[in-house]
Design a protein around this motif. Structure first.
Motif, short mmCIF file in Angstrom:
data_model
loop_
_atom_site.label_atom_id
_atom_site.label_comp_id
_atom_site.label_asym_id
_atom_site.label_seq_id
_atom_site.Cartn_x
_atom_site.Cartn_y
_atom_site.Cartn_z
N ASP A 1 7.49 -2.98 52.00
CA ASP A 1 7.07 -2.43 50.64
C ASP A 1 5.82 -1.41 51.06
O ASP A 1 5.29 -1.60 52.21
CB ASP A 1 6.41 -3.42 50.02
CG ASP A 1 6.34 -2.81 48.44
OD1 ASP A 1 6.82 -1.94 48.04
OD2 ASP A 1 5.70 -3.53 47.59
N GLY A 2 5.62 -0.42 50.18
CA GLY A 2 4.41 0.50 50.57
C GLY A 2 3.44 0.04 50.09
O GLY A 2 3.28 -0.83 49.10
N ALA A 3 2.48 0.83 50.23
CA ALA A 3 1.09 0.54 49.91
C ALA A 3 0.78 0.82 48.46
O ALA A 3 1.56 1.85 47.95
CB ALA A 3 -0.09 1.34 50.72
N GLY B 1 4.09 1.71 46.09
CA GLY B 1 4.44 0.15 46.67
C GLY B 1 3.68 -0.67 45.74
O GLY B 1 2.71 -0.42 45.14
N ARG B 2 4.31 -1.87 45.85
CA ARG B 2 3.45 -3.35 44.94
C ARG B 2 2.77 -4.18 46.29
O ARG B 2 2.32 -5.15 45.68
CB ARG B 2 4.23 -3.83 44.16
CG ARG B 2 4.63 -2.82 42.94
CD ARG B 2 5.69 -3.53 42.03
NE ARG B 2 7.26 -3.77 42.75
CZ ARG B 2 7.92 -4.74 42.40
NH1 ARG B 2 7.47 -5.52 41.12
NH2 ARG B 2 8.96 -4.89 43.03
N ASN B 3 2.58 -3.88 47.50
CA ASN B 3 2.15 -4.59 48.25
C ASN B 3 2.82 -6.04 48.37
O ASN B 3 2.15 -7.07 48.72
CB ASN B 3 0.58 -4.78 48.19
CG ASN B 3 0.02 -5.18 49.44
OD1 ASN B 3 0.52 -5.05 50.65
ND2 ASN B 3 -1.15 -6.23 49.33
N LEU B 4 4.22 -5.98 48.33
CA LEU B 4 4.83 -7.35 48.19
C LEU B 4 5.63 -7.83 49.62
O LEU B 4 5.62 -8.82 50.00
CB LEU B 4 6.20 -6.92 47.40
CG LEU B 4 5.74 -6.67 45.75
CD1 LEU B 4 7.09 -6.61 45.16
CD2 LEU B 4 5.14 -8.28 45.36
N ALA B 5 5.38 -6.87 50.72
CA ALA B 5 5.93 -7.01 51.95
C ALA B 5 5.33 -6.19 52.78
O ALA B 5 4.39 -5.28 52.61
CB ALA B 5 7.43 -6.67 51.83
N ASP C 1 13.49 -1.09 44.29
CA ASP C 1 12.61 -0.41 43.27
C ASP C 1 11.23 0.08 43.76
O ASP C 1 10.79 -0.36 44.86
CB ASP C 1 12.62 -1.20 42.05
CG ASP C 1 11.74 -2.49 42.29
OD1 ASP C 1 11.04 -2.85 43.20
OD2 ASP C 1 11.67 -3.15 41.25
N GLY C 2 10.49 0.77 43.05
CA GLY C 2 9.15 1.29 43.30
C GLY C 2 9.27 1.97 44.71
O GLY C 2 10.08 2.66 45.10
N MET C 3 8.70 1.22 45.84
CA MET C 3 8.62 1.75 46.98
C MET C 3 8.98 0.41 48.03
O MET C 3 8.48 0.53 49.24
CB MET C 3 7.32 2.38 47.55
CG MET C 3 7.07 3.88 46.93
SD MET C 3 8.56 4.95 47.23
CE MET C 3 8.26 5.42 48.91
#
Length: 139
Positions: A26-28, A33-37, A9-11
Motif C-alpha cells: 500500500d502507499g502512504a 494510500g491507506r497505510n494498510l500494508a 483499490d486506492g493505492m
C-alpha cells in the motif's frame, strides 16, 4: 521466477508470487494510500534482509556451528530526488549461538554480502552498504 501484481483499490496492490504466495502493498496516505500494508520499497529492504539472514544461517549450519538465532536490522537512506533509490544501507546482524567465533560469523556475513545474497548485491549497485554484527552466547 515470476510475480503478478494486481491493483486492489486506492493505492493498494496484491502481489502473487510464482510460488503462489500473496503479499499486500500500500502507499502512504499522502500518496492516496491507506497505510494498510508495507510500501514496495520497504519490501525490497525486507527482501534483502531475509536473503542475507537465510545465507548466514545456512552457512553457519553447514559448517556445523551451533547457531540458535539470527536477526538483521536494516537502516536505509534514499535519494531525495526521483528515482529515490537507496543510497546507504546499514545491515546490523545479531547472531545467537553456542561457542560462535567472531571470525566465523563475520566470514558468513562476508560470503553473503560478496557472493550469495543477490538482493543486497543488486542494491549495492546504488547504495553504500555496511555490515555490523553482535554475537550473543546462548544459554
Amino acid at each position: 521466477m515470476e510475480c503478478t501484481i494486481k491493483w486492489v483499490d486506492g493505492m493498494s496492490f496484491i502481489a502473487e508470487t510464482g510460488t503462489g504466495h500473496l503479499v499486500a502493498m500500500d502507499g502512504a496516505p499522502e500518496a492516496g494510500g491507506r497505510n494498510l500494508a508495507p510500501r514496495p520499497m520497504e519490501l525490497m529492504l525486507a527482501g534483502a534482509g531475509g536473503c542475507t539472514a537465510f545465507d548466514v544461517v545456512l552457512i553457519l549450519k553447514r559448517g556445523r556451528h551451533d547457531v540458535r538465532g539470527c536477526s538483521v536490522r536494516l537502516e536505509a537512506e534514499r535519494a531525495d530526488a526521483d528515482p529515490k533509490v537507496f543510497t546507504r544501507i546499514r545491515f546490523i546482524y545479531t547472531v545467537t549461538g553456542r561457542n560462535l567465533k567472531r571470525e566465523t560469523v563475520e566470514r558468513a556475513i562476508h560470503l553473503s554480502a560478496e557472493k550469495y545474497c543477490s538482493a543486497s548485491i543488486m542494491l549495492g549497485k546504488t547504495a553504500e552498504i555496511t555490515h555490523e554484527c553482535e554475537i550473543i552466547e546462548a544459554d
